[in-house]
Design a protein around this motif. Structure first.
Motif, short mmCIF file in Angstrom:
data_model
loop_
_atom_site.label_atom_id
_atom_site.label_comp_id
_atom_site.label_asym_id
_atom_site.label_seq_id
_atom_site.Cartn_x
_atom_site.Cartn_y
_atom_site.Cartn_z
N LEU A 142 0.86 -1.18 0.00
CA LEU A 142 0.00 0.00 0.00
C LEU A 142 0.90 1.23 0.00
CD1 LEU A 142 -3.04 0.65 0.02
CD2 LEU A 142 -2.88 0.91 2.50
N GLU A 143 0.85 1.99 -1.11
CA GLU A 143 1.73 3.15 -1.25
C GLU A 143 0.96 4.32 -1.84
OE1 GLU A 143 4.75 3.63 -0.30
OE2 GLU A 143 5.56 1.62 0.08
N LEU A 144 1.37 5.53 -1.48
CA LEU A 144 0.80 6.75 -2.05
C LEU A 144 1.23 6.89 -3.50
CD1 LEU A 144 1.62 9.15 0.89
CD2 LEU A 144 -0.71 8.58 0.15
N VAL A 145 0.30 7.20 -4.38
CA VAL A 145 0.62 7.48 -5.78
C VAL A 145 1.02 8.94 -5.95
CG1 VAL A 145 -0.31 7.58 -8.13
CG2 VAL A 145 -0.85 5.64 -6.65
N HIS A 146 0.36 9.83 -5.24
CA HIS A 146 0.65 11.26 -5.30
C HIS A 146 0.36 11.86 -3.93
CE1 HIS A 146 -3.74 12.57 -5.69
NE2 HIS A 146 -3.78 11.25 -5.73
N ARG A 147 0.41 13.17 -3.81
CA ARG A 147 0.25 13.81 -2.51
C ARG A 147 -0.73 14.98 -2.58
NH1 ARG A 147 4.55 11.00 -2.65
NH2 ARG A 147 5.74 10.36 -0.83
N LEU A 148 -1.27 15.32 -1.43
CA LEU A 148 -2.07 16.53 -1.26
C LEU A 148 -1.54 17.25 -0.04
CD1 LEU A 148 -5.77 15.26 -1.71
CD2 LEU A 148 -4.42 16.55 -3.37
N ASP A 149 -1.62 18.59 -0.04
CA ASP A 149 -1.24 19.35 1.14
C ASP A 149 -2.09 18.90 2.32
OD1 ASP A 149 0.59 20.81 -0.26
OD2 ASP A 149 -0.62 22.63 -0.38
N ARG A 150 -1.54 19.04 3.50
CA ARG A 150 -2.27 18.67 4.72
C ARG A 150 -3.61 19.41 4.82
NH1 ARG A 150 0.26 19.15 10.86
NH2 ARG A 150 -1.49 18.17 11.96
N GLU A 151 -3.63 20.68 4.42
CA GLU A 151 -4.84 21.50 4.56
C GLU A 151 -5.86 21.26 3.45
OE1 GLU A 151 -1.77 22.60 4.17
OE2 GLU A 151 -1.13 23.75 5.94
N GLY A 154 -9.90 16.03 -0.40
CA GLY A 154 -10.26 15.56 -1.74
C GLY A 154 -9.67 14.24 -2.17
N VAL A 155 -9.69 14.01 -3.48
CA VAL A 155 -9.34 12.73 -4.08
C VAL A 155 -7.85 12.41 -3.89
CG1 VAL A 155 -9.35 11.34 -6.19
CG2 VAL A 155 -11.12 13.09 -5.85
N LEU A 156 -7.58 11.23 -3.31
CA LEU A 156 -6.21 10.78 -3.09
C LEU A 156 -6.12 9.32 -3.52
CD1 LEU A 156 -3.37 11.44 -1.87
CD2 LEU A 156 -4.22 10.44 0.27
N VAL A 157 -5.11 9.00 -4.35
CA VAL A 157 -4.97 7.66 -4.92
C VAL A 157 -3.81 6.92 -4.25
CG1 VAL A 157 -4.67 6.32 -7.03
CG2 VAL A 157 -5.80 8.56 -7.13
N LEU A 158 -4.06 5.66 -3.88
CA LEU A 158 -3.04 4.77 -3.35
C LEU A 158 -3.00 3.51 -4.19
CD1 LEU A 158 -4.87 5.98 -0.68
CD2 LEU A 158 -2.75 5.24 0.42
N ALA A 159 -1.81 2.94 -4.34
CA ALA A 159 -1.64 1.73 -5.13
C ALA A 159 -1.56 0.51 -4.21
CB ALA A 159 -0.39 1.82 -5.99
N LYS A 160 -2.16 -0.59 -4.65
CA LYS A 160 -2.14 -1.84 -3.88
C LYS A 160 -1.18 -2.86 -4.49
CE LYS A 160 -6.25 -3.22 -2.46
NZ LYS A 160 -7.71 -3.54 -2.50
N LYS A 161 -0.55 -2.48 -5.62
CA LYS A 161 0.45 -3.33 -6.26
C LYS A 161 1.59 -2.45 -6.78
CE LYS A 161 -2.40 -7.26 -7.70
NZ LYS A 161 -2.77 -8.15 -8.83
N ARG A 162 2.80 -2.99 -6.77
CA ARG A 162 3.96 -2.25 -7.28
C ARG A 162 3.76 -1.83 -8.73
NH1 ARG A 162 7.48 0.76 -5.51
NH2 ARG A 162 7.63 -0.65 -3.73
N SER A 163 3.22 -2.73 -9.57
CA SER A 163 3.02 -2.41 -10.98
C SER A 163 2.04 -1.27 -11.15
CB SER A 163 2.52 -3.65 -11.74
OG SER A 163 1.31 -4.14 -11.16
#
Length: 335
Positions: A142-151, A154-163
């Motif tokens: 489980l890894e972050l794909v991108h980031r959002l500021d703490r403040e 909204g939409v946040l994407v995480l990956a469940k596979k390395r590929s």
């Protein structure tokens, strides 16, 4: 995670360890592999032990950008963590789930609330990723794909596979994704002002006693040696009394890009405590707006496994929707 083969599970943190690269880490850069395995160790220290040659991959020296492969053996030298970090490690992040916008075998997309960092660091003990890992101990990856500021919510994407992680990050780096935010700004934004193309420069504000301070961003000239071209597209969504609700699409993903670009035009985001109108912010707090009105509303990308287009939206959080409704004029309508 990597398997420890050169030291026992109960070995002291200061012993040499040999880690065997597993399926979930194959293809990862060496520096990112170590940052994940050596939780709490400062980045500067990780890069120092790589440069010094103390880290070995299959008994040979390796650079930070070396890709580790399944079965590789990575030698890690003794690393002593500060007591502050050890105390934090003894108190794991509280498990927490977040509203799910989409989930399958490849990815997890959530609606991140404002006030929650996406990961620990810079004075924050834990963030979304650490809380989700605690809530999902069965998840192998489980890894972050991108980031959002703490403040920002909204939409946040995480990956469940390395590929899935590498394919999605390639899309973000290649500007193949569509990222649209909702931002409430002070004043009447001119409907004809649709493009902001101004270079940005990231710097640190000096802290007390010479310590590194806050990260800040400002507009600079194109001839500045560290200028980064930054492009923001703006559309008026609605007039709300003394404010304007904007749909903001970013073509480049610079730090604080939306906040700095909008403020540079004389229309700061309501509630922005770094680049905003501080007197206005105090007034807004008395009216019930106690956060920045910036929300990652819509995200478009191609599914990492099928290549099919995906479009997801996170509705405005209740506190932002209620504030907007209170300022809507009886005759107001979307532009």
């Amino acid at each position: 995670m990597a398997r420890i083969i050169g030291a026992g599970a109960g070995a002291a943190k200061a012993e040499v360890k040999t880690l065997e690269v597993g399926d979930d880490s194959a293809g990862q850069r060496l520096d990112n592999f170590l940052l994940r395995e050596l939780k709490g160790v400062p980045k500067t220290h990780v890069y120092r032990i790589i440069r010094s040659g103390e880290v070995r991959v299959n008994k040979g020296r390796a650079a930070a950008d070396t890709r580790v492969e399944l079965g590789d053996r990575v030698r890690v030298p003794p690393v002593r963590l500060p007591e502050r970090v050890l105390d934090t490690a003894a108190r794991p992040a509280p498990a927490r789930e977040f509203p799910v916008l989409m989930e399958d075998e490849q990815l997890l997309v959530i609606a991140k609330p404002a006030g929650v960092a996406v990961h620990g660091g810079s004075g924050v003990s834990f963030g979304v990723i650490e809380q989700l890992r605690q809530a999902r101990p069965q998840a192998r990856f489980l890894e972050l794909v991108h980031r959002l500021d703490r403040e920002t919510s909204g939409v946040l994407v995480l990956a469940k596979k390395r590929s899935a992680l590498t394919r999605l990050q390639d899309q973000f780096r290649g500007r193949e994704t569509g990222k649209t935010y909702l931002a409430l700004v002070a004043g009447a934004w001119p409907a004809t002002r649709k493009v902001i193309d101004l270079p940005l420069h990231k710097y640190l504000v000096a802290g007390e006693d010479g310590a590194a301070g806050e990260r800040r961003v400002k507009v600079v000239g194109s001839d500045h040696p560290e200028a980064k071209r930054s492009i923001t597209l703006v559309r008026v969504a609605r007039r709300l009394g003394a404010f304007t609700l904007l749909e903001v699409t970013i073509k480049t993903g610079r730090t604080h890009q939306i906040r700095v670009h909008l403020a540079s035009q004389g229309h700061p985001i309501a509630g922005d405590d770094k680049y905003g109108d501080f007197e206005l912010n105090r007034s807004l707090q008395r009216q019930g707006l106690r956060r920045m009105f910036l929300h990652a509303w819509r995200l478009q990308f191609r599914h990492p496994a099928t290549g099919e287009p995906v479009q997801l939206e996170a509705p405005l959080p209740t506190e932002l929707q209620q504030f907007a409704d209170r300022h809507a004029q009886p005759t107001a309508s979307p532009v």
